[in-house]
Design a protein around this motif. Structure first.
Motif, PDB file in Angstrom:
ATOM      1  N   HIS A  86      21.937  45.320  -0.794  1.00 55.65           N
ATOM      2  CA  HIS A  86      22.293  44.152  -1.591  1.00 55.65           C
ATOM      3  C   HIS A  86      23.748  43.795  -1.339  1.00 55.65           C
ATOM      4  N   GLY A 121      12.299  47.362   5.221  1.00 51.60           N
ATOM      5  CA  GLY A 121      13.271  47.385   4.133  1.00 51.60           C
ATOM      6  C   GLY A 121      13.739  45.976   3.817  1.00 51.60           C
ATOM      7  N   ARG A 122      14.322  45.803   2.636  1.00 48.01           N
ATOM      8  CA  ARG A 122      14.738  44.467   2.207  1.00 48.01           C
ATOM      9  C   ARG A 122      16.260  44.360   2.102  1.00 48.01           C
ATOM     10  N   VAL A 174      19.948  53.052  -1.580  1.00 48.27           N
ATOM     11  CA  VAL A 174      20.349  51.673  -1.849  1.00 48.27           C
ATOM     12  C   VAL A 174      21.850  51.523  -1.590  1.00 48.27           C
ATOM     13  N   VAL A 202      17.771  47.850 -10.038  1.00 44.96           N
ATOM     14  CA  VAL A 202      17.016  48.581  -9.026  1.00 44.96           C
ATOM     15  C   VAL A 202      16.345  49.809  -9.633  1.00 44.96           C
ATOM     16  N   GLN A 228      16.488  51.837   2.276  1.00 41.95           N
ATOM     17  CA  GLN A 228      15.334  50.991   1.980  1.00 41.95           C
ATOM     18  C   GLN A 228      15.729  49.621   1.442  1.00 41.95           C
ATOM     19  N   LEU A 229      16.887  49.557   0.782  1.00 44.33           N
ATOM     20  CA  LEU A 229      17.329  48.313   0.142  1.00 44.33           C
ATOM     21  C   LEU A 229      18.829  48.155   0.291  1.00 44.33           C
ATOM     22  N   LEU A 252       8.698  46.208  -2.086  1.00 40.50           N
ATOM     23  CA  LEU A 252       8.768  47.427  -1.292  1.00 40.50           C
ATOM     24  C   LEU A 252       7.584  48.354  -1.557  1.00 40.50           C
ATOM     25  N   VAL A 305      12.595  44.422  -4.882  1.00 35.22           N
ATOM     26  CA  VAL A 305      12.302  45.830  -5.144  1.00 35.22           C
ATOM     27  C   VAL A 305      10.798  46.037  -5.287  1.00 35.22           C
TER      28      VAL A 305
END
Length: 360
Positions: A146, A211-212, A56, A74, A143-144, A43, A40
């Protein structure tokens, strides 16, 4: 077996429910939290990734409190970093994904109390049912992303055939074992390669550049399928328990021989090869962490957790009437095995992938 219809954690909040028996997954979330927080933070160093809404997704969220723990990390890390930078705090759009059979009703019961903890934030949450082996979200919207203990589950049971293309029986087993033919191992690897490649392709289309993607899933330390690691579910012990009931005439042998579980733990080499070949992501971090399941750490909830994870598949294949006796036998066999194996460990991979800025 149609995995999308059959695979789900036990529903509700009763004695054998997943919601009441998931200490292992909660422990995994806690161990992996520093890496999620670091992802996080990273980013904030990416130009053009931020806008007024931070999107997310938690893929394979199940129905326990773990997904809320992920989302808390987050939100709090974004808020903290924004304050440090004197930047405006974005609105949060949080997507909770799992297969349609997931117990979203139990999950949604926790949303109100979760949202109340962040009444100073602009927070939106919604369910997103569907298989993550395919598109779930609009283009360039996240953007994220998980996922914890999701991607080692396959989209379907591998098709087992020999070199001549004829059907192959994984005799007396429900997964890869020491006695499984080489073709069984190869079939599982092919299915994982196909699934994980599609997973990456789908996420690359949904995520913004840079993005991750943070993943936690079962892995193994070497090319050997039978040494040095185990799953949270000791599949060999479950095979033995089912075989014992076959010998007692309580389960038909054909049902055992035709049943294989849709799960696979890759090696680091296999994982890196798939990421490199698919090409949409750069591997930023790959850590491993073992969790010891030695006899000193055993608890009743541990085996209830194993039942809550596998019962939907077992009851579909073998019927509900055998469940209590089967899981009693499975627990007994597992305890004996763990008591004689001090190094009984579950190995997890903790992976951070960065979405490439250009398409491949």
């Amino acid at each position: 077996m149609d995995v999308k219809e059959v695979l789900f954690m036990n529903k509700g909040d009763g004695e054998n429910s997943y919601a009441q028996n998931s200490p292992f997954t909660q422990r995994v979330i806690e161990l992996s939290k520093p890496v999620l927080e670091s992802a996080v933070q990273s980013l904030f160093g990416e130009a053009g990734i931020w806008n007024k809404v931070f999107n997310v997704a938690d893929l394979g969220c199940a129905s326990n409190a773990s997904t809320f723990s992920v989302m808390s990390s987050v939100i709090e890390n974004v808020q903290k970093k924004c304050v440090e930078l004197n930047a405006p705090i974005p609105e949060f759009q949080l997507y909770l994904n799992d297969l349609p059979g997931n117990d979203f009703n139990t999950l949604f019961k926790g949303i109100s109390s979760f949202a109340d903890r962040y009444n100073d934030a602009s927070l939106f949450m919604m369910g997103a049912p569907g298989s993550f082996y395919g598109r779930l979200f609009p283009t360039n919207s996240l953007q994220l992303v998980h996922s914890s203990y999701g991607v080692h589950w396959l989209s379907k049971v591998p098709k087992l055939t020999d070199e001549a293309g004829l059907p192959l029986i994984n005799k007396g087993k429900i997964f890869i074992s020491k006695t499984s033919p080489v073709a069984v191992k190869e079939a599982y690897l092919r299915q994982f390669e196909e699934d994980f490649s599609l997973f990456l392709k789908s996420r690359s289309q949904e995520m913004v550049p840079n993005g991750r993607l943070v993943l936690v899933f079962n892995g193994r330390p070497s090319s050997d399928f039978t040494r040095g690691y185990c799953y949270p579910i000791p599949w060999e012990s479950l095979s033995e328990a089912i075989a014992a009931m076959v010998s007692e005439g309580l389960i038909q042998e054909e049902k055992l021989d035709s049943f294989n579980v849709p799960v696979y733990a890759p090696s680091q080499k296999e994982l890196k090869g798939i990421v490199s070949k698919e090409g949409s992501f750069e591997l930023e971090q790959l850590d491993t962490f073992p969790i010891n399941f030695g006899d000193k750490n055993l608890s009743d909830k541990l085996f209830k957790n194993m039942r809550s994870v596998t019962e939907s598949m077992i009851s579909h294949q073998f019927g509900e009437e055998i469940l209590d006796k089967l899981y009693d036998k499975f627990t007994q066999i597992s305890i004996e095995d763990m008591a004689t194996n001090e190094e009984y460990k579950v190995l997890s991979f903790l992976v951070v992938l960065r979405r490439n800025a250009t398409d491949h």
